[in-house]
Design an enzyme around this catalytic site. Structure first.
Site, PDB file in Angstrom:
ATOM      1  N   GLY A  63       9.069   8.111   9.414  1.00 50.89           N
ATOM      2  CA  GLY A  63       8.188   7.950   8.256  1.00 50.89           C
ATOM      3  C   GLY A  63       6.732   8.263   8.550  1.00 50.89           C
TER       4      GLY A  63
ATOM      5  N   HIS B 243      13.912   7.697  11.766  1.00 52.37           N
ATOM      6  CA  HIS B 243      12.756   6.788  11.680  1.00 52.37           C
ATOM      7  C   HIS B 243      11.453   7.546  11.977  1.00 52.37           C
ATOM      8  CE1 HIS B 243      11.374   2.326  12.117  1.00 52.37           C
ATOM      9  NE2 HIS B 243      10.440   3.081  11.548  1.00 52.37           N
TER      10      HIS B 243
ATOM     11  N   ASP C 205      15.598   6.669   6.334  1.00 53.48           N
ATOM     12  CA  ASP C 205      14.758   6.873   7.516  1.00 53.48           C
ATOM     13  C   ASP C 205      15.053   5.811   8.569  1.00 53.48           C
ATOM     14  OD1 ASP C 205      12.659   7.945   9.089  1.00 53.48           O
ATOM     15  OD2 ASP C 205      11.229   6.481   8.300  1.00 53.48           O
TER      16      ASP C 205
ATOM     17  N   GLU D 170      18.972   1.335  15.886  1.00 54.63           N
ATOM     18  CA  GLU D 170      18.307   2.617  16.148  1.00 54.63           C
ATOM     19  C   GLU D 170      18.182   2.821  17.653  1.00 54.63           C
ATOM     20  OE1 GLU D 170      14.673   2.638  13.881  1.00 54.63           O
ATOM     21  OE2 GLU D 170      15.741   2.464  12.000  1.00 54.63           O
TER      22      GLU D 170
ATOM     23  N   ARG E 126       0.829  -1.222   0.000  1.00 55.32           N
ATOM     24  CA  ARG E 126       0.000   0.000   0.000  1.00 55.32           C
ATOM     25  C   ARG E 126       0.859   1.266   0.000  1.00 55.32           C
ATOM     26  NH1 ARG E 126      -2.308  -3.365   3.570  1.00 55.32           N
ATOM     27  NH2 ARG E 126      -0.954  -2.401   5.108  1.00 55.32           N
ATOM     28  N   ILE E 127       1.970   1.236   0.759  1.00 55.11           N
ATOM     29  CA  ILE E 127       2.813   2.445   0.808  1.00 55.11           C
ATOM     30  C   ILE E 127       3.508   2.626  -0.536  1.00 55.11           C
ATOM     31  CG2 ILE E 127       4.757   3.598   1.955  1.00 55.11           C
ATOM     32  CD1 ILE E 127       3.959   2.082   4.536  1.00 55.11           C
TER      33      ILE E 127
ATOM     34  N   THR F 241      10.274  -3.030   1.360  1.00 62.18           N
ATOM     35  CA  THR F 241       9.885  -4.385   1.741  1.00 62.18           C
ATOM     36  C   THR F 241       9.835  -4.538   3.265  1.00 62.18           C
ATOM     37  OG1 THR F 241      10.437  -6.698   1.482  1.00 62.18           O
ATOM     38  CG2 THR F 241      12.285  -5.215   1.581  1.00 62.18           C
TER      39      THR F 241
ATOM     40  N   SER G 173      12.010   1.252   4.947  1.00 62.76           N
ATOM     41  CA  SER G 173      11.392  -0.002   5.437  1.00 62.76           C
ATOM     42  C   SER G 173      11.951  -0.300   6.826  1.00 62.76           C
ATOM     43  CB  SER G 173      11.628  -1.140   4.449  1.00 62.76           C
ATOM     44  OG  SER G 173      13.003  -1.484   4.343  1.00 62.76           O
ATOM     45  N   ARG G 174      13.024  -1.041   6.878  1.00 62.93           N
ATOM     46  CA  ARG G 174      13.731  -1.292   8.133  1.00 62.93           C
ATOM     47  C   ARG G 174      15.213  -1.350   7.798  1.00 62.93           C
ATOM     48  NH1 ARG G 174       9.683   0.031  10.160  1.00 62.93           N
ATOM     49  NH2 ARG G 174       8.388  -1.063  11.670  1.00 62.93           N
TER      50      ARG G 174
HETATM   51  C1  DGY Z   1       5.782   1.523  11.185  1.00 61.05           C
HETATM   52  O1  DGY Z   1       4.650   1.839  11.554  1.00 61.05           O
HETATM   53  O2  DGY Z   1       6.151   0.359  11.090  1.00 61.05           O
HETATM   54  C2  DGY Z   1       6.698   2.635  10.814  1.00 61.05           C
HETATM   55  O3  DGY Z   1       7.984   2.217  10.560  1.00 61.05           O
HETATM   56  C3  DGY Z   1       6.729   3.637  11.908  1.00 61.05           C
HETATM   57  O4  DGY Z   1       7.188   3.070  13.082  1.00 61.05           O
END
Ligand code: DGY
Length: 329
Positions: free
Chosen positions: A291, A289, A265, A270, A159-160, A212, A240-241
């Site tokens: 987003g 982070h 991000d 982290e 969706r993003i 992803t 993403s991560r």
């Molecule tokens: C999420 O919602 O997974 C985003 O990375 C914000 O934390």
């Protein structure tokens, strides 16, 4: 009279979320800074039926101390902090907050693309440090790269990804490539997107956006060989991560000119350590982070997470993560 479920809220949430939860649950909220420290969480969890958190690991260490726990609600769409197998073993439902943050995260991805290509952070420092003097620096040293009409490659068309595609194609006339587990004909139709291999996407994109989710299969999904396939003029954007990328390979690629820049991000660890070499690189734009972090979206996420927790504890509606949906009776 039936007792209300007891829930532990590990960080301060907006007042209207707390009021909503208090209608349905007996609530304890951590009132300190940040999140309830893990040691205290481990001590206290035995008394609770539900847990509201964001980012804290839900693993066997926690679950073994939580005999009453039935549901954990995360204020996030990502749920890589849930150990799904441990939660299955203990039949603990896990919920997350999809949909509500899609546009906000997509906005940040566009911001990272624009900021890295047009060198916004770097040139902001340049101006603020008083270096903008007529003739002192040749202007072309300040030039960036165009975002409009460039080719965007999105890895992970959820969706993003779709919200990013909409902005990029309709707002910036970009050409769109995408790589995803499954092909999405509706995305191809709406955005003229081309489904392709990862290799083609990396070779042809001016901007590579990684969206992803982090799963055991996507740990260090992007590595040295992938940066080497990218154009030297390309920008790499990760929202993403951090663990989806080999961070040392990214640092090397940015330092030795394998790619032109990055907008990040998320990071392997982290908060990122102040001595991480990424922070020395002018061609890496970094944000902490954030987003989904607008006031409205974070409030909305906290409300969705609150409703999820009540739903999961009372057999109502909740966004249960796909792997655990079978537990919702
Ligand atoms: C999420 O919602 O997974 C985003 O990375 C914000 O934390």
């Amino acid at each position: 009279m039936t007792h209300k479920p007891k829930i532990l809220i590990t960080r301060k949430i907006p007042a209207e979320c707390l009021s909503y939860l208090e209608e349905h649950c007996d609530c304890t909220q951590w009132e300190g800074e940040g999140s309830l420290p893990r040691e205290q969480l481990l001590e206290q969890i035995k008394d609770y039926d539900g847990l509201l958190l964001s980012g804290t690991s839900v693993d066997s260490e926690l679950l073994e101390r939580a005999p009453r726990l039935k549901a954990v609600s995360s204020i996030s769409v990502g749920y890589n902090h849930f150990n799904i197998e441990d939660m299955k073993a203990r039949e603990v439902i896990g919920t997350h907050t999809p949909y509500v943050l899609d546009d906000t995260v997509a906005d940040l991805v566009l911001a990272l693309m624009l900021a890295s290509a047009r060198r916004v952070a770097e040139l902001d420092s340049f101006v603020k440090q008083g270096k903008w003097k007529r003739g002192a620096v040749r202007e072309e040293h300040l030039f960036g790269m165009d975002v409009h009409h460039a080719t965007l490659g999105i890895i992970g068309m959820g969706r993003i990804g779709e919200a990013i595609a909409k902005r990029a194609v309709h707002g910036f006339d970009m050409n769109l490539l995408y790589y995803n587990r499954s092909r999405k004909p509706e995305i191809e139709e709406r955005f003229g997107a081309q489904y392709c291999t990862l290799e083609k996407l990396l070779q042809e994109s001016d901007f590579v956006v990684l969206m992803t989710p982090l799963t055991p299969e996507t740990v260090q999904f992007i590595r040295k060989e992938h940066f080497e396939m990218m154009k030297p003029s390309a920008f790499f954007i990760n929202a993403s991560r951090g663990q989806t990328v080999d961070e040392q390979a990214l640092i090397d690629a940015l330092s030795n000119g394998t790619i032109r820049g990055a907008g990040l991000d998320v990071f392997e660890k982290e908060p990122i350590s102040p001595d991480n070499p990424l922070l020395q690189l002018d061609n890496a734009v970094t944000v902490p982070h954030i987003g989904s972090a607008t006031v409205k979206t974070r409030n909305d996420m906290a409300m969705v997470a609150s409703r999820n927790l009540v739903g999961a504890l009372t057999g109502g509606q909740a966004y249960v993560v796909p792997e655990l949906q079978y537990l919702l009776k």
